[in-house]
Design a protein around this motif. Structure first.
Motif, PDB file in Angstrom:
ATOM      1  N   ARG A  17       0.830  -1.200   0.000  1.00 41.36           N
ATOM      2  CA  ARG A  17       0.000   0.000   0.000  1.00 41.36           C
ATOM      3  C   ARG A  17       0.869   1.256   0.000  1.00 41.36           C
ATOM      4  O   ARG A  17       0.564   2.238  -0.674  1.00 41.36           O
ATOM      5  CB  ARG A  17      -0.921  -0.004   1.227  1.00 41.36           C
ATOM      6  N   VAL A  18       1.966   1.222   0.741  1.00 39.38           N
ATOM      7  CA  VAL A  18       2.888   2.360   0.769  1.00 39.38           C
ATOM      8  C   VAL A  18       3.467   2.613  -0.613  1.00 39.38           C
ATOM      9  O   VAL A  18       3.497   3.752  -1.100  1.00 39.38           O
ATOM     10  CB  VAL A  18       4.018   2.119   1.793  1.00 39.38           C
ATOM     11  N   LEU A  19       3.937   1.554  -1.274  1.00 47.65           N
ATOM     12  CA  LEU A  19       4.507   1.701  -2.616  1.00 47.65           C
ATOM     13  C   LEU A  19       3.485   2.286  -3.583  1.00 47.65           C
ATOM     14  O   LEU A  19       3.789   3.223  -4.343  1.00 47.65           O
ATOM     15  CB  LEU A  19       4.993   0.345  -3.123  1.00 47.65           C
ATOM     16  N   MET A  20       2.278   1.777  -3.578  1.00 47.77           N
ATOM     17  CA  MET A  20       1.232   2.266  -4.471  1.00 47.77           C
ATOM     18  C   MET A  20       0.916   3.733  -4.190  1.00 47.77           C
ATOM     19  O   MET A  20       0.746   4.540  -5.114  1.00 47.77           O
ATOM     20  CB  MET A  20      -0.028   1.414  -4.314  1.00 47.77           C
ATOM     21  N   THR A  21       0.866   4.104  -2.926  1.00 51.15           N
ATOM     22  CA  THR A  21       0.527   5.478  -2.555  1.00 51.15           C
ATOM     23  C   THR A  21       1.632   6.445  -2.952  1.00 51.15           C
ATOM     24  O   THR A  21       1.357   7.557  -3.407  1.00 51.15           O
ATOM     25  CB  THR A  21       0.254   5.570  -1.043  1.00 51.15           C
ATOM     26  N   VAL A  22       2.889   6.041  -2.787  1.00 50.95           N
ATOM     27  CA  VAL A  22       4.014   6.897  -3.175  1.00 50.95           C
ATOM     28  C   VAL A  22       3.949   7.222  -4.668  1.00 50.95           C
ATOM     29  O   VAL A  22       4.117   8.372  -5.084  1.00 50.95           O
ATOM     30  CB  VAL A  22       5.364   6.234  -2.832  1.00 50.95           C
ATOM     31  N   VAL A  23       3.686   6.198  -5.481  1.00 53.79           N
ATOM     32  CA  VAL A  23       3.620   6.413  -6.938  1.00 53.79           C
ATOM     33  C   VAL A  23       2.414   7.263  -7.297  1.00 53.79           C
ATOM     34  O   VAL A  23       2.501   8.162  -8.145  1.00 53.79           O
ATOM     35  CB  VAL A  23       3.585   5.055  -7.668  1.00 53.79           C
ATOM     36  N   MET A  52      14.474  -6.340   0.080  1.00 55.41           N
ATOM     37  CA  MET A  52      13.864  -7.667   0.102  1.00 55.41           C
ATOM     38  C   MET A  52      13.780  -8.264  -1.305  1.00 55.41           C
ATOM     39  O   MET A  52      14.066  -9.447  -1.514  1.00 55.41           O
ATOM     40  CB  MET A  52      12.454  -7.561   0.696  1.00 55.41           C
ATOM     41  N   LEU A  53      13.376  -7.434  -2.283  1.00 58.72           N
ATOM     42  CA  LEU A  53      13.187  -7.921  -3.643  1.00 58.72           C
ATOM     43  C   LEU A  53      14.484  -7.920  -4.455  1.00 58.72           C
ATOM     44  O   LEU A  53      14.565  -8.574  -5.503  1.00 58.72           O
ATOM     45  CB  LEU A  53      12.134  -7.066  -4.351  1.00 58.72           C
ATOM     46  N   GLY A  54      15.451  -7.125  -3.998  1.00 59.01           N
ATOM     47  CA  GLY A  54      16.728  -7.077  -4.693  1.00 59.01           C
ATOM     48  C   GLY A  54      16.705  -6.265  -5.972  1.00 59.01           C
ATOM     49  O   GLY A  54      17.581  -6.447  -6.843  1.00 59.01           O
ATOM     50  N   VAL A  55      15.727  -5.373  -6.115  1.00 56.96           N
ATOM     51  CA  VAL A  55      15.636  -4.524  -7.302  1.00 56.96           C
ATOM     52  C   VAL A  55      15.215  -3.124  -6.887  1.00 56.96           C
ATOM     53  O   VAL A  55      14.641  -2.909  -5.813  1.00 56.96           O
ATOM     54  CB  VAL A  55      14.610  -5.074  -8.330  1.00 56.96           C
ATOM     55  N   LYS A  56      15.462  -2.169  -7.763  1.00 55.80           N
ATOM     56  CA  LYS A  56      15.060  -0.789  -7.518  1.00 55.80           C
ATOM     57  C   LYS A  56      13.614  -0.606  -7.965  1.00 55.80           C
ATOM     58  O   LYS A  56      13.268  -0.940  -9.096  1.00 55.80           O
ATOM     59  CB  LYS A  56      15.976   0.156  -8.295  1.00 55.80           C
ATOM     60  N   LEU A  57      12.778  -0.093  -7.079  1.00 56.83           N
ATOM     61  CA  LEU A  57      11.353   0.043  -7.373  1.00 56.83           C
ATOM     62  C   LEU A  57      10.963   1.452  -7.799  1.00 56.83           C
ATOM     63  O   LEU A  57       9.959   1.632  -8.496  1.00 56.83           O
ATOM     64  CB  LEU A  57      10.519  -0.362  -6.150  1.00 56.83           C
ATOM     65  N   LEU A  58      11.755   2.443  -7.384  1.00 55.02           N
ATOM     66  CA  LEU A  58      11.403   3.834  -7.660  1.00 55.02           C
ATOM     67  C   LEU A  58      12.586   4.585  -8.244  1.00 55.02           C
ATOM     68  O   LEU A  58      13.742   4.348  -7.869  1.00 55.02           O
ATOM     69  CB  LEU A  58      10.939   4.543  -6.382  1.00 55.02           C
ATOM     70  N   ASP A  59      12.289   5.490  -9.154  1.00 55.81           N
ATOM     71  CA  ASP A  59      13.263   6.457  -9.644  1.00 55.81           C
ATOM     72  C   ASP A  59      12.943   7.794  -9.006  1.00 55.81           C
ATOM     73  O   ASP A  59      11.788   8.254  -9.048  1.00 55.81           O
ATOM     74  CB  ASP A  59      13.202   6.591 -11.176  1.00 55.81           C
ATOM     75  N   THR A  68       9.841   2.306 -11.373  1.00 54.06           N
ATOM     76  CA  THR A  68      10.682   1.667 -12.383  1.00 54.06           C
ATOM     77  C   THR A  68       9.867   0.546 -13.037  1.00 54.06           C
ATOM     78  O   THR A  68       8.721   0.283 -12.667  1.00 54.06           O
ATOM     79  CB  THR A  68      11.932   1.069 -11.738  1.00 54.06           C
ATOM     80  N   THR A  69      10.461  -0.135 -13.988  1.00 58.14           N
ATOM     81  CA  THR A  69       9.794  -1.286 -14.600  1.00 58.14           C
ATOM     82  C   THR A  69       9.447  -2.325 -13.530  1.00 58.14           C
ATOM     83  O   THR A  69       8.355  -2.899 -13.530  1.00 58.14           O
ATOM     84  CB  THR A  69      10.700  -1.926 -15.668  1.00 58.14           C
ATOM     85  N   PHE A  70      10.383  -2.539 -12.598  1.00 59.98           N
ATOM     86  CA  PHE A  70      10.128  -3.485 -11.501  1.00 59.98           C
ATOM     87  C   PHE A  70       9.006  -2.968 -10.599  1.00 59.98           C
ATOM     88  O   PHE A  70       8.149  -3.723 -10.139  1.00 59.98           O
ATOM     89  CB  PHE A  70      11.400  -3.701 -10.675  1.00 59.98           C
ATOM     90  N   GLY A  71       9.035  -1.669 -10.358  1.00 61.56           N
ATOM     91  CA  GLY A  71       8.012  -1.076  -9.505  1.00 61.56           C
ATOM     92  C   GLY A  71       6.620  -1.192 -10.104  1.00 61.56           C
ATOM     93  O   GLY A  71       5.654  -1.503  -9.402  1.00 61.56           O
ATOM     94  N   ARG A  72       6.536  -0.962 -11.408  1.00 59.81           N
ATOM     95  CA  ARG A  72       5.233  -1.071 -12.077  1.00 59.81           C
ATOM     96  C   ARG A  72       4.709  -2.504 -12.018  1.00 59.81           C
ATOM     97  O   ARG A  72       3.510  -2.741 -11.863  1.00 59.81           O
ATOM     98  CB  ARG A  72       5.340  -0.593 -13.522  1.00 59.81           C
ATOM     99  N   LEU A  73       5.632  -3.462 -12.135  1.00 62.60           N
ATOM    100  CA  LEU A  73       5.235  -4.871 -12.052  1.00 62.60           C
ATOM    101  C   LEU A  73       4.680  -5.199 -10.658  1.00 62.60           C
ATOM    102  O   LEU A  73       3.633  -5.833 -10.527  1.00 62.60           O
ATOM    103  CB  LEU A  73       6.423  -5.771 -12.364  1.00 62.60           C
ATOM    104  N   VAL A  74       5.376  -4.744  -9.634  1.00 61.07           N
ATOM    105  CA  VAL A  74       4.921  -5.006  -8.260  1.00 61.07           C
ATOM    106  C   VAL A  74       3.578  -4.332  -8.003  1.00 61.07           C
ATOM    107  O   VAL A  74       2.675  -4.927  -7.396  1.00 61.07           O
ATOM    108  CB  VAL A  74       5.972  -4.511  -7.238  1.00 61.07           C
ATOM    109  N   ILE A  75       3.430  -3.110  -8.492  1.00 60.49           N
ATOM    110  CA  ILE A  75       2.163  -2.387  -8.295  1.00 60.49           C
ATOM    111  C   ILE A  75       1.025  -3.095  -9.012  1.00 60.49           C
ATOM    112  O   ILE A  75      -0.078  -3.230  -8.487  1.00 60.49           O
ATOM    113  CB  ILE A  75       2.295  -0.924  -8.778  1.00 60.49           C
TER     114      ILE A  75
END
Length: 307
Positions: A17-23, A52-59, A68-75
């Motif tokens: 929810r935090v990730l989605m709200t930030v974006v 935890m995921l080992g990738v960058k989620l936000l630019d 990021t591409t990874f972030g959009r996938l998680v969202i």
């Protein structure tokens, strides 16, 4: 420990929810205000997620925060998780009380004021605690809402093709009809054809809209060009102006049937080239809530009666 196992043990719904709200908010500061917490807490949650995921989620840039591409996938997957959770709660409520529940529907304005309205009327008489959240919009936005899981289903005229991720159920086929105000002298004329109306004061759907393509085909089938439109607008304005009896328009038959006959009347013209399917669109591989399934079942029954 495998990544999937580590995520299963450590990931929290709140993190998603935090990730989605930030974006959505475009910054961590704004997200913190929306969630009623501090910016350092938001930053820490995002950092823990990325670790935890080992990738960058936000630019992070001068213009704000973007996924990021990874972030959009998680969202994207998070939207599904929260939707399934909401569906689970809705199912539990419905099983506990079959008269309750919520149906989220996206539909065109034309379908909303006619067929959808009739289904809701019939269904609400039997299930008085059932609620309906109806998004009245165009087909493109309706299907986008379906893809984003903001609605359970879309219902309306199937003029445009659907994507491979969706499934359709045709309820019936219906034509367009010509409508006019009840005080118009055209009502008294017999053996009317479209060519007799070419110079009348026409109100048409917006240019390049799906419904305009149906109207265009009706005239083309009789060797006629689309007439000059005095008014181009969505249905509500056209319906309002019909009451003056100075204009005429072409609408789906269900819309004309639902109109107040003291104000709007159909002209006796047959327009077979305007026949189009009307039906329900849902997402493949997505379970429907009992309330949504109930709505579709009643839509089928009403369609049978309409036939």
């Amino acid at each position: 420990m495998e990544l999937a196992d580590r995520i299963e043990q450590r990931l929290k719904l709140h993190d998603l929810r935090v990730l989605m709200t930030v974006v959505q908010a475009g910054s961590m500061g704004k997200a913190a205000k929306r969630l009623g917490t501090s910016q350092p807490a938001i930053s820490r949650t995002i950092a823990d997620l990325e670790h935890m995921l080992g990738v960058k989620l936000l630019d992070r840039g001068a213009s704000g925060v973007e996924a990021t591409t990874f972030g959009r996938l998680v969202i994207s997957r998070s939207v599904t998780v929260f939707d399934e959770l909401r569906q689970t709660v809705s199912d539990i409520e419905f099983l506990s009380d079959p008269a309750a529940g919520e149906v989220r529907i996206a539909t065109s304005i034309a379908a909303a004021v006619s067929f959808v309205s009739a289904v809701i009327d019939r269904l609400s008489k039997q299930y008085d605690r059932l609620s309906f959240d109806v998004l009245s919009t165009d087909n493109v936005k309706a299907r986008r809402a379906l893809e984003e899981r903001r609605v359970d289903l879309t219902i309306g005229h199937l003029i445009e093709p659907v994507t491979d991720s969706m499934t359709t159920e045709i309820l019936f086929h219906e034509p367009h009809v010509v409508v006019i105000g009840s005080r118009s002298p055209l009502i008294r004329r017999r053996n009317l054809r479209l060519q007799d109306l070419i110079n009348e004061r026409w109100m048409l759907p917006p240019t390049d809209s799906p419904f305009e393509s149906v109207v265009r085909e009706a005239f083309s089938a009789e060797g006629l060009e689309l007439p000059h439109a005095v008014v181009r607008s969505l249905l509500p304005l056209r319906t309002s102006l019909l009451a003056t009896s100075r204009f005429l328009s072409m609408v789906p038959q269900t819309v004309a049937d639902a109109a107040d006959k003291r104000i709007v009347r159909r002209l006796p013209l047959s327009l077979p080239k305007t026949l189009r399917p009307f039906g329900v669109v849902t997402m493949k591989n997505r379970s429907l809530s009992p309330a949504a399934a109930l709505f579709i079942d009643h839509a089928r029954k009403l369609a049978t009666i309409a036939k």
